[in-house]
Design an enzyme around this catalytic site. Structure first.
Site, PDB file in Angstrom:
ATOM      1  N   GLU A  25       0.812  -1.223   0.000  1.00 34.86           N
ATOM      2  CA  GLU A  25       0.000   0.000   0.000  1.00 34.86           C
ATOM      3  C   GLU A  25       0.842   1.268   0.000  1.00 34.86           C
ATOM      4  OE1 GLU A  25      -1.009  -2.618   1.564  1.00 34.86           O
ATOM      5  OE2 GLU A  25      -3.033  -2.902   0.810  1.00 34.86           O
ATOM      6  N   HIS A  75     -10.715  -4.788  10.381  1.00 35.09           N
ATOM      7  CA  HIS A  75     -11.286  -4.575   9.054  1.00 35.09           C
ATOM      8  C   HIS A  75     -12.542  -3.738   9.096  1.00 35.09           C
ATOM      9  CE1 HIS A  75      -8.626  -7.889   7.927  1.00 35.09           C
ATOM     10  NE2 HIS A  75      -8.851  -7.584   6.681  1.00 35.09           N
TER      11      HIS A  75
END
Lengths: 352, 440
Positions: free
Chosen positions: A75, A144
């Site tokens: 990322e 998450h």
């Protein structure tokens, strides 16, 4: 006002078949990539896997691997590559599989994207879009499930958008891709599969929604409920329930977290005199906190009751289904909060 | 742990010096293979002096001193025999003077920065480049205007080498509105769209993905937009950065996608007070290139001609579309990490040693010994630069500070990002908006 217009269109039968949010996003990406060859999509699984949530389905076949780029799991690296590509002339759309993973790249979103136009005194603008699902899904656990609206919403130099319906998704994503500044585009996984009616106007390839304008989804006169993303649906359901009890709720779909449409919010509060803010994220320093502050600053005398802030529970998201339900606002929470604002005022207010 | 690190670190000088043709061979042969752990790509001496240089590890400076001094000695030996003619061919008089001027400008500018800082004209974090000029000049003077440079907070000289006028950089440091970023960036954030200086980043490692992205754009322009684009990007960063995750992520992606980027490591052996040898499991940074499938080259960063030779090949390789390279330049900063750093941890012997390898002195000596120019001409350049730097200071001094309205400018390219005001119109449309009211 837009709410009325939408209903009128529906009545006239001008709306096309309902469209899912997923298809809306896919069509927006498709059209923008087709219109401008400098737009490209980069992220994990966006190409051959057709998108982790199938948002980019079909795009690899149509535009090829140079424009729909599958990345390694990096990322920080690929967000930074996107920023560098934007510095030097392209218009990247960077997908994070969920915004939780954006924390690995947050340095690039804030420090090299958001701040660069300012640090370079306007020489280097960064026309980048960071998009992906945000907030809680179902049973995915603490790492998450976080909502990042408040964090990104705090940063100058960023524009932060949170669509709700398919029309929002299309219009706001197209606006984001065309925008010369960095945009954080917060989608919601649970909304991807939901269908919404969509007008012919919204299906046009030049359709764009203005950034910074909220939408009044439902006009009311007793209490204002502000919400964004999935919570807009909950607010509308709560409004239906409240209507049966004689409380007419006005639901504002924020659409844009940054810039926040303070003018619409304040105008609504001045009309209804009561405010309930609704969000899924953590309560402290949340979007609701900012809305409360802005209403207190601008419309203090108009408030007939303290502002009610509904947010996610102040805990990391639990896994067990029943606990998860308790950690996220539910429709009854909204109904109760709205009623609290109404009953705290004098008896006269209820009849207005 | 430390011992094994040293042993490995000492090995590079055993590599042999080759002519430029051979250097390009090493680069090109690497293109076809993906893992070359043992290949020495840039060499210094033909004789394998494996054991001559290994001295007992005494932590930081002694080892390093030993390595570098032998590098220099071998260089000089070769110079006097066959390579001097080969070397002179590498440099014309114009090029020599250009390099000299650029390095002197870098040095004079940074020295002036130190003076100005202590006089209170400059503030905040200022990181000076004294001693490392060979790297900036050696690489950046080979670039076209359209090529990009991405740097760290030690970016003044990179900006100057790339062509940003000294007066604009000085004004920026003074925080004046005539600075290259109108005083909004500062020492660590030099940006210039005109000269393609894409920053100036305070976080180490942050510039590496940005440089990789600019290289991605070059490749994209060529392959997708079908433009005639062979622009290359240089990423400058330090030894400390080579332990950062983003560095490895970008080595991977740049090699994977064959991006036209050159990763230039300015290994000055020190982070702030953390020696490279204390921070890194394998201090030989150039080795990390082949691990990802790109050439890894170690070069004496105090010698501008050697740096230039290696740079030429790396940049040409990137332009040809063959992908990235990792160049480790062994260099040294004469001053502390920043002007706030008392620089107490570095051994004075180490500093003295590197002072004898001052790149400017070395180039001056080379130019004079090879009759490329006279001492008077070089002095003339020095004088000219001194005047230029003085003029830059005067210009910066005389420039105005930013007006109050500048506070809110340039946050967005599209200022509607400031949203809608209480009157229902976009705030930026209100003429009073930028006149400095605090209510944003």
């Amino acid at each position: 006002m837009l709410g009325i217009l939408r209903r009128k269109l529906a009545c006239n039968g001008n709306s096309a078949a309902p469209m899912t949010v997923r298809d809306a996003l896919n069509s927006a990406l498709d059209e923008e990539m087709s219109a401008d060859p400098k737009v490209f999509l980069m992220g994990e699984e966006v190409g051959e896997y057709q998108g982790a949530y199938k948002i980019s389905k079909g795009l690899l076949d149509k535009y090829g691997p140079e424009r729909v780029v599958d990345t390694p799991i990096t990322e920080a690296g690929f967000a930074g590559i996107g920023v560098g590509a934007a510095y030097y002339g392209l218009r990247p759309v960077i997908e994070f599989m969920t915004f939780n993973f954006s924390m690995q790249a947050i340095d690039h979103i804030i420090n090299s994207a958001a701040k660069s136009n300012y640090m370079s005194a306007g020489q280097i603008s960064v026309p980048i879009v960071f998009r992906g699902p945000n907030g809680a899904a179902a049973g995915v656990g603490a790492q998450h499930s976080q909502c990042y609206a408040a964090w990104y919403g705090a940063c100058p130099g960023l524009k932060v958008l949170a669509p709700y319906s398919s029309e929002d998704a299309r219009g706001l994503l197209k606006a984001a891709i065309r925008d010369p500044d960095p945009v954080v585009f917060l989608e919601n996984e649970l909304l991807y599969g939901e269908s919404f009616p969509i007008s012919a106007e919204a299906l046009d390839s030049s359709f764009c929604l203005p950034i910074g304008k909220a939408k009044i989804e439902r006009i009311g006169k007793d209490v204002t409920i502000t919400a964004f993303s999935k919570m807009v649906g909950y607010a509308l359901q709560a409004a239906d329930i409240l209507a049966k009890d004689g409380i007419s709720a006005e639901v504002i779909n924020l659409r844009s977290i940054r810039p926040l449409d303070r003018s619409t919010i304040n105008a609504s509060v001045r009309k209804t005199n009561r405010l309930v803010t609704l969000e899924e994220g953590f309560p402290q320093h949340g979007v609701g906190a900012e809305i409360c502050a802005t209403v207190l600053e601008d419309s203090f005398e108009y408030l007939d009751a303290p502002v009610e802030r509904i947010a996610g529970a102040d805990v990391p998201m639990p896994y067990a289904a029943n606990l998860e339900r308790m950690a996220v606002p539910q429709v009854d929470d909204i109904v109760r909060a709205a009623k609290r604002t109404c009953h705290r005022t004098s008896a006269l207010a209820a009849t207005a | 742990m430390a011992c094994s690190a040293t042993a490995k670190f000492i090995q590079p000088p055993t590599i042999s010096f080759r002519s430029s043709a051979e250097i390009s061979d090493s680069f090109s042969s690497l293109g076809s293979t993906s893992s070359l752990p043992n290949k020495k790509l840039f060499s210094v001496s033909n004789n394998k002096k494996k054991n001559a240089i290994i001295s007992p590890l005494s932590r930081r400076s002694a080892t390093v001193v030993a390595v570098s001094s032998h590098v220099v000695k071998e260089e000089k030996k070769l110079n006097s025999t066959s390579s001097s003619s080969a070397r002179t061919l590498l440099l014309t008089k114009e090029e020599g003077l250009e390099l000299y001027q650029d390095m002197v400008l870098g040095r004079a500018f940074e020295d002036m920065c130190a003076q100005m800082y202590y006089r209170g004209k400059m503030f905040g974090f200022v990181h000076l480049y004294n001693g490392q000029e060979a790297v900036s000049t050696g690489f950046i003077k080979l670039l076209k205007k359209e090529d990009c440079v991405v740097s760290t907070y030690r970016d003044h000289v990179h900006a100057l080498s790339k062509g940003v006028p000294a007066r604009q950089v000085m004004s920026e440091l003074f925080g004046k509105t005539t600075g290259c970023c109108r005083g909004q960036g500062g020492s660590m954030h030099m940006f210039s769209k005109e000269h393609n200086v894409l920053g100036g980043f305070a976080f180490i490692g942050e510039g590496i993905p940005v440089a990789t992205g600019a290289a991605f754009t070059s490749k994209y322009k060529r392959e997708v937009l079908k433009e005639d684009c062979d622009e290359v990007t240089l990423a400058f960063f330090g030894d400390g950065t080579c332990n950062n995750g983003q560095f490895f992520e970008c080595l991977n992606m740049a090699a994977l996608w064959k991006l036209p980027v050159v990763f230039v490591v300015e290994n000055n052996l020190w982070a702030i007070g953390m020696s490279h040898l204390r921070a890194t499991s394998d201090p030989q940074i150039w080795k990390k290139g082949p691990a990802f499938g790109m050439p890894g080259v170690h070069v004496d960063g105090m010698d501008v001609l050697k740096v230039r030779e290696v740079a030429q090949e790396a940049i040409a390789r990137a332009r040809r579309g063959e992908g990235p390279s990792l160049i480790e330049c062994e260099t040294y900063r004469f001053r502390g990490h920043s002007l706030a750093d008392p620089d107490e941890l570095r051994d004075p012997a180490e500093k003295a040693h590197y002072a004898t390898r001052d790149p400017i002195t070395a180039l001056k000596k080379y130019i004079i010994e090879n009759n490329l120019a006279s001492e008077a001409e070089l002095k003339g350049i020095e004088k000219k630069i001194d005047e230029e730097v003085e003029e830059a200071v005067e210009f910066a001094d005389a420039s105005p500070v930013p007006g109050r309205s500048q506070l809110l400018e340039n946050v967005f390219a599209d200022p509607r990002g400031f949203g809608i005001g209480p009157d229902g119109k976009y705030r930026c449309e209100d003429p009073k908006f930028t006149q400095g009211t605090a209510q944003v």
